[in-house]
Scaffold this motif. Structure first.
Motif, PDB file in Angstrom:
ATOM      1  N   VAL A 152       1.041  -1.399   0.002  1.00 27.90           N
ATOM      2  CA  VAL A 152       0.074   0.024  -0.066  1.00 27.90           C
ATOM      3  C   VAL A 152       0.758   1.292   0.001  1.00 27.90           C
ATOM      4  O   VAL A 152       1.829   1.401   0.755  1.00 27.90           O
ATOM      5  N   ARG A 153       0.742   2.198  -0.947  1.00 32.67           N
ATOM      6  CA  ARG A 153       1.523   3.365  -1.125  1.00 32.67           C
ATOM      7  C   ARG A 153       2.759   2.983  -1.543  1.00 32.67           C
ATOM      8  O   ARG A 153       3.715   3.911  -1.279  1.00 32.67           O
ATOM      9  N   GLY A 154       3.110   2.033  -2.028  1.00 30.69           N
ATOM     10  CA  GLY A 154       4.401   1.557  -2.420  1.00 30.69           C
ATOM     11  C   GLY A 154       4.880   2.269  -3.576  1.00 30.69           C
ATOM     12  O   GLY A 154       3.942   2.539  -4.374  1.00 30.69           O
ATOM     13  N   PRO A 155       5.991   2.803  -3.722  1.00 30.71           N
ATOM     14  CA  PRO A 155       6.579   3.616  -4.945  1.00 30.71           C
ATOM     15  C   PRO A 155       6.256   3.098  -6.311  1.00 30.71           C
ATOM     16  O   PRO A 155       6.289   3.549  -7.234  1.00 30.71           O
ATOM     17  N   SER A 156       6.430   1.663  -6.248  1.00 31.25           N
ATOM     18  CA  SER A 156       6.297   1.285  -7.639  1.00 31.25           C
ATOM     19  C   SER A 156       5.131   0.083  -7.677  1.00 31.25           C
ATOM     20  O   SER A 156       5.142  -1.131  -8.305  1.00 31.25           O
ATOM     21  N   SER A 183      11.174   4.263   0.998  1.00 28.13           N
ATOM     22  CA  SER A 183      10.441   5.095   0.015  1.00 28.13           C
ATOM     23  C   SER A 183      10.980   5.069  -1.566  1.00 28.13           C
ATOM     24  O   SER A 183      10.561   5.695  -2.267  1.00 28.13           O
ATOM     25  N   PHE A 184      12.016   4.076  -1.827  1.00 28.48           N
ATOM     26  CA  PHE A 184      12.496   3.918  -3.018  1.00 28.48           C
ATOM     27  C   PHE A 184      11.708   2.642  -3.641  1.00 28.48           C
ATOM     28  O   PHE A 184      11.646   1.690  -2.914  1.00 28.48           O
ATOM     29  N   SER A 185      11.936   2.592  -4.938  1.00 34.14           N
ATOM     30  CA  SER A 185      11.422   1.278  -5.712  1.00 34.14           C
ATOM     31  C   SER A 185      12.218   0.319  -5.391  1.00 34.14           C
ATOM     32  O   SER A 185      12.089  -1.046  -5.448  1.00 34.14           O
ATOM     33  N   VAL A 186      13.494   0.646  -5.357  1.00 35.15           N
ATOM     34  CA  VAL A 186      14.768  -0.516  -4.977  1.00 35.15           C
ATOM     35  C   VAL A 186      15.186  -0.014  -3.513  1.00 35.15           C
ATOM     36  O   VAL A 186      15.622   1.071  -3.254  1.00 35.15           O
ATOM     37  N   VAL A 187      15.112  -1.120  -2.489  1.00 36.66           N
ATOM     38  CA  VAL A 187      15.437  -0.701  -1.153  1.00 36.66           C
ATOM     39  C   VAL A 187      16.641  -1.463  -0.760  1.00 36.66           C
ATOM     40  O   VAL A 187      16.626  -2.784  -1.124  1.00 36.66           O
ATOM     41  N   ALA A 188      17.689  -0.638  -0.067  1.00 37.60           N
ATOM     42  CA  ALA A 188      18.843  -1.560   0.412  1.00 37.60           C
ATOM     43  C   ALA A 188      19.332  -0.651   1.528  1.00 37.60           C
ATOM     44  O   ALA A 188      19.417   0.288   1.368  1.00 37.60           O
TER      45      ALA A 188
END
Length: 449
Positions: A290-294, A431-436
């Motif tokens: 839910v509310r994910g950037p991608s 908050s990013f599409s790729v999280v690291a």
């Protein structure tokens, strides 16, 4: 920026295109209609440099005649819909056969996709965008040592997409996006250094303040002043800042993309079911946050994906798959198809390297001596062999602490080895599409003086 997107009208346009294509002789067809709106303001040195606004309405009709496929993209109203449909079918009839091109299987289509809360209707006046950009720049310029500005910006946008297919799928969703950024320069002459910061969110209220973004940009830039070179060395432990680590995880995503596997352009193409990451590490991909950037309630073919452990405890478990790519590999789609006009290619959605158990400061203390990377330069990554060589800037670490800035070095290894030597910290920004998180990679070569 109007918050209204008439999904029913767009679905009607898509359905009309499909009906016309079938009447012209297509066996199957699908159509995507996309409507987008955006505004942005850029400033530099306290003055507005540009204000831009854009609106677009585009559709793509894809038709199948047997194993032959063709598509046409256009703007609604620019050309008669019947002519477009007839032209697409005529193109398909003379196209080479593609045994893998197809629509998603009817059984895979989503019939009750979720509402992921991706759209914020907040209206941001152009003046407010300008004020935010100016405030971010002012906050960055207020940091002692910052000498100049490369500019700042603020933006607001929204988009709506509908997809219809000839075998019964019809769906739509809307998304919004707000952003702020600033880039500044410290030092002078040949000793200038540049850095930046930004934030981008689906919901306006979730954005970091302009002042916070500016402060971070200014502080990052000043820390880079008076860099040194370091000696060339082997078996150096390199720590990747989170925004650099996201790019590293992006390399993993590229290596496990089914399209690359089918083309034999991935060095992991023969590694399904084998250990490819250090034991204990897991990479997940979840399109339904839910509310994910991608996030997306369904993919470019009408299939709803689910959360997947792409790599689990270091073992490769999944490829990113669309229907045609899955068919080519003798597999089944996992709902990762992204429609790009004529094509559907597999992509990641909300991809995350699961965090470790220690904080970044403890990880640096554990490393002791090594190189902390904040920016990479160049594209020296070979996805066929895994060879990795990138220019880098950052900081040298001594006695478990950041010691001094470093520039004009190159780090090198092979991604296959790097994947097996990753130690993650626990700092996660979702908050990013790729999280690291911050990551440490042992055994790299550093080329310096």
């Amino acid at each position: 920026m109007s918050s209204e997107i008439d999904s029913a009208a767009l679905l009607s346009q898509a359905s009309q295109l499909i009906d016309l294509a079938l009447a012209a002789g297509a066996d199957k067809a699908d159509a995507v209609v996309v409507r987008s709106r955006s505004r942005s303001v850029s400033v530099r040195l306290g003055k507005v440099e540009a204000t831009e606004a854009s609106e677009s309405d585009d559709f793509a009709l894809r038709v199948f005649v047997g194993n032959r496929v063709a598509s046409i993209s256009a703007t609604p109203g620019a050309t008669d819909a019947r002519i477009i449909a007839e032209r697409a079918v005529a193109m398909a009839k003379v196209s080479p056969e593609d045994p893998f091109a197809c629509l998603a299987d009817e059984a895979d289509l989503s019939s009750n996709y979720p509402d992921l809360d991706l759209f914020d209707p907040t209206e941001i006046p152009t003046d407010a965008l300008a004020e935010a950009a100016l405030a971010a720049e002012a906050a960055a310029m207020a940091i002692p040592g910052v000498a100049n500005s490369s500019g700042a910006g603020a933006s607001a946008g929204m988009g709506g997409m509908v997809l219809a297919t000839s075998h019964g799928f019809a769906g739509s969703y809307m998304g919004s996006r707000f952003g702020r950024s600033v880039s500044v320069i410290a030092g002078e002459g040949t000793k200038m250094e540049r850095d930046y910061d930004f934030d981008s969110r689906l919901y306006f209220a979730d954005l970091d303040s302009p002042e916070e973004i500016g402060r971070r940009a200014g502080e990052r830039t000043v820390k880079r002043l008076n860099p040194r070179q370091v000696d060339t060395g082997r078996n150096v432990t390199v720590v990747f800042d989170p925004r650099v680590a996201r790019g590293f995880v992006g390399h993993i995503a590229a290596a496990i993309n089914g399209a690359s596997v089918a083309r034999k352009t991935s060095f992991l193409r023969d590694k399904m079911g084998q250990q490819v990451l250090k034991s204990g590490l897991t990479i997940t991909d979840d399109p339904l946050i839910v509310r994910g950037p991608s996030s997306r309630p369904f993919d470019g073919e009408g299939v709803t994906g689910r959360k997947l452990a792409m790599i689990e405890d270091g073992v490769l478990r999944q490829w990113f798959l669309s229907t045609s790519t899955a068919r080519e590999l003798g597999l089944k789609t996992n709902g990762r198809g992204a429609r790009g006009g004529s094509y559907v290619n597999p992509t990641s959605t909300n991809l995350m390297l699961e965090p470790g158990s220690i904080d970044p400061e403890a990880l640096i203390r554990q490393v002791g001596t090594g190189f902390y990377v904040t920016e990479l330069i160049g594209q020296g990554v070979n996805m066929i062999t895994g060879e990795y060589s990138r220019g880098a800037t950052g900081f040298w670490m001594e006695n478990g602490e950041i010691a001094y800035p470093v520039s004009e070095v190159t780090i090198a290894s092979n991604l296959k080895d790097m994947f097996m030597r990753v130690t993650p910290a626990n700092d996660i920004d979702r908050s990013f599409s790729v999280v690291a998180p911050t990551i440490a990679i042992e055994g790299m070569t550093l080329a310096g003086r």
